[in-house]
Scaffold this motif. Sequence first.
Motif, PDB file in Angstrom:
ATOM      1  N   GLU A   1      14.930  12.679   2.811  1.00  0.00           N
ATOM      2  CA  GLU A   1      15.028  11.282   2.561  1.00  0.00           C
ATOM      3  C   GLU A   1      14.068  10.590   3.305  1.00  0.00           C
ATOM      4  O   GLU A   1      13.461   9.681   2.722  1.00  0.00           O
ATOM      5  CB  GLU A   1      16.660  11.104   2.708  1.00  0.00           C
ATOM      6  N   LYS A   2      13.748  11.191   4.467  1.00  0.00           N
ATOM      7  CA  LYS A   2      12.724  10.642   5.366  1.00  0.00           C
ATOM      8  C   LYS A   2      11.163  10.505   4.810  1.00  0.00           C
ATOM      9  O   LYS A   2      10.528   9.441   4.719  1.00  0.00           O
ATOM     10  CB  LYS A   2      12.793  11.077   6.782  1.00  0.00           C
ATOM     11  N   ILE A   3      10.838  11.696   4.342  1.00  0.00           N
ATOM     12  CA  ILE A   3       9.574  11.950   3.695  1.00  0.00           C
ATOM     13  C   ILE A   3       9.733  10.902   1.916  1.00  0.00           C
ATOM     14  O   ILE A   3       8.604  10.248   1.963  1.00  0.00           O
ATOM     15  CB  ILE A   3       9.281  13.072   3.105  1.00  0.00           C
ATOM     16  N   GLN A   4      10.725  10.676   1.420  1.00  0.00           N
ATOM     17  CA  GLN A   4      10.657  10.128   0.406  1.00  0.00           C
ATOM     18  C   GLN A   4      10.695   8.609   0.648  1.00  0.00           C
ATOM     19  O   GLN A   4      10.044   7.826  -0.162  1.00  0.00           O
ATOM     20  CB  GLN A   4      11.994  10.338  -0.558  1.00  0.00           C
ATOM     21  N   ASP A   5      11.390   8.230   1.771  1.00  0.00           N
ATOM     22  CA  ASP A   5      11.404   6.887   2.119  1.00  0.00           C
ATOM     23  C   ASP A   5       9.931   6.259   2.584  1.00  0.00           C
ATOM     24  O   ASP A   5       9.360   5.314   2.140  1.00  0.00           O
ATOM     25  CB  ASP A   5      12.298   6.592   3.119  1.00  0.00           C
ATOM     26  N   ALA A   6       9.136   7.237   3.100  1.00  0.00           N
ATOM     27  CA  ALA A   6       7.715   6.843   3.522  1.00  0.00           C
ATOM     28  C   ALA A   6       6.982   6.825   2.466  1.00  0.00           C
ATOM     29  O   ALA A   6       6.077   5.811   2.309  1.00  0.00           O
ATOM     30  CB  ALA A   6       7.138   7.914   4.500  1.00  0.00           C
ATOM     31  N   PHE A   7       7.136   7.539   1.297  1.00  0.00           N
ATOM     32  CA  PHE A   7       6.349   7.702   0.343  1.00  0.00           C
ATOM     33  C   PHE A   7       6.840   6.436  -0.669  1.00  0.00           C
ATOM     34  O   PHE A   7       5.847   5.725  -1.443  1.00  0.00           O
ATOM     35  CB  PHE A   7       6.323   8.795  -0.412  1.00  0.00           C
TER      36      PHE A   7
ATOM     37  N   THR B   1       3.116  -0.471   0.111  1.00  0.00           N
ATOM     38  CA  THR B   1       3.240  -1.782   0.792  1.00  0.00           C
ATOM     39  C   THR B   1       2.554  -1.627   2.499  1.00  0.00           C
ATOM     40  O   THR B   1       2.183  -2.504   3.103  1.00  0.00           O
ATOM     41  CB  THR B   1       4.412  -2.508   1.043  1.00  0.00           C
ATOM     42  N   ARG B   2       2.916  -0.491   2.752  1.00  0.00           N
ATOM     43  CA  ARG B   2       2.418   0.161   4.279  1.00  0.00           C
ATOM     44  C   ARG B   2       0.788   0.504   4.405  1.00  0.00           C
ATOM     45  O   ARG B   2       0.166   0.193   5.351  1.00  0.00           O
ATOM     46  CB  ARG B   2       3.162   1.229   4.455  1.00  0.00           C
ATOM     47  N   PHE B   3       0.531   1.042   3.268  1.00  0.00           N
ATOM     48  CA  PHE B   3      -1.179   1.405   3.432  1.00  0.00           C
ATOM     49  C   PHE B   3      -1.878   0.895   2.542  1.00  0.00           C
ATOM     50  O   PHE B   3      -1.683   0.316   1.010  1.00  0.00           O
ATOM     51  CB  PHE B   3      -1.089   2.740   2.939  1.00  0.00           C
ATOM     52  N   LYS B   4      -3.151   0.503   2.599  1.00  0.00           N
ATOM     53  CA  LYS B   4      -4.147   0.006   1.971  1.00  0.00           C
ATOM     54  C   LYS B   4      -4.706   1.141   1.134  1.00  0.00           C
ATOM     55  O   LYS B   4      -4.718   2.179   1.301  1.00  0.00           O
ATOM     56  CB  LYS B   4      -5.315  -0.710   2.527  1.00  0.00           C
ATOM     57  N   GLU B   5      -5.660   0.867  -0.032  1.00  0.00           N
ATOM     58  CA  GLU B   5      -6.000   1.761  -0.942  1.00  0.00           C
ATOM     59  C   GLU B   5      -6.934   2.556  -0.358  1.00  0.00           C
ATOM     60  O   GLU B   5      -6.999   3.679  -0.614  1.00  0.00           O
ATOM     61  CB  GLU B   5      -6.606   0.889  -2.231  1.00  0.00           C
ATOM     62  N   LYS B   6      -7.730   1.769   0.807  1.00  0.00           N
ATOM     63  CA  LYS B   6      -8.783   2.609   1.346  1.00  0.00           C
ATOM     64  C   LYS B   6      -8.324   3.690   2.403  1.00  0.00           C
ATOM     65  O   LYS B   6      -8.706   4.666   2.316  1.00  0.00           O
ATOM     66  CB  LYS B   6      -9.641   1.600   2.119  1.00  0.00           C
ATOM     67  N   ASP B   7      -7.017   3.409   2.770  1.00  0.00           N
ATOM     68  CA  ASP B   7      -6.254   4.269   3.883  1.00  0.00           C
ATOM     69  C   ASP B   7      -5.687   5.471   3.122  1.00  0.00           C
ATOM     70  O   ASP B   7      -5.821   6.861   3.537  1.00  0.00           O
ATOM     71  CB  ASP B   7      -5.001   3.607   4.381  1.00  0.00           C
ATOM     72  N   ILE B   8      -5.239   5.292   1.651  1.00  0.00           N
ATOM     73  CA  ILE B   8      -4.612   6.107   0.881  1.00  0.00           C
ATOM     74  C   ILE B   8      -5.918   7.226   0.587  1.00  0.00           C
ATOM     75  O   ILE B   8      -5.566   8.317   0.497  1.00  0.00           O
ATOM     76  CB  ILE B   8      -3.853   5.648  -0.516  1.00  0.00           C
ATOM     77  N   LYS B   9      -6.789   6.533   0.173  1.00  0.00           N
ATOM     78  CA  LYS B   9      -7.932   7.415  -0.270  1.00  0.00           C
ATOM     79  C   LYS B   9      -8.481   8.262   0.839  1.00  0.00           C
ATOM     80  O   LYS B   9      -8.859   9.436   0.881  1.00  0.00           O
ATOM     81  CB  LYS B   9      -9.336   6.772  -0.711  1.00  0.00           C
TER      82      LYS B   9
END
Length: 115
Positions: A69-75, A80-88
């Motif tokens: 559930e912690k991993i699911q919550d993070a994803f 909203t937490r990460f910019k597209e550049k950070d995800i890439k």
Amino acid sequence: MAILGLFFPQRIFNMWKKWILNHFFPLHGIALILIGFPMTIYKGFLSSIIFFIGLFVVFTGPFILIYPEKIQDAFSNSDTRFKEKDIKIMIYIDALFRLSAGSIFLLSCWKTFLN
């Protein structure tokens, strides 16, 4: 997966997000344990490196089983937490680790079966 991650990082991230939010995601932890354990007992070319990769994979499994559930919550909040550049960047790093591990496995297999 690694090669696709290099070319389609956003698609791979969305695929991972969909899988992690699935109610069968904790089974991923069991699969990691079952897949990683044979790597820890492998004897062959580059076995020490493969041992550490296997150890990492095996120890990741219980973390997923205990805290899904912690991993699911993070994803679920990742947009909203990460910019597209950070995800890439995260997907590129993951892809490089996967390519490195795959190259080690292929090299070990190639050296073991040729000798």
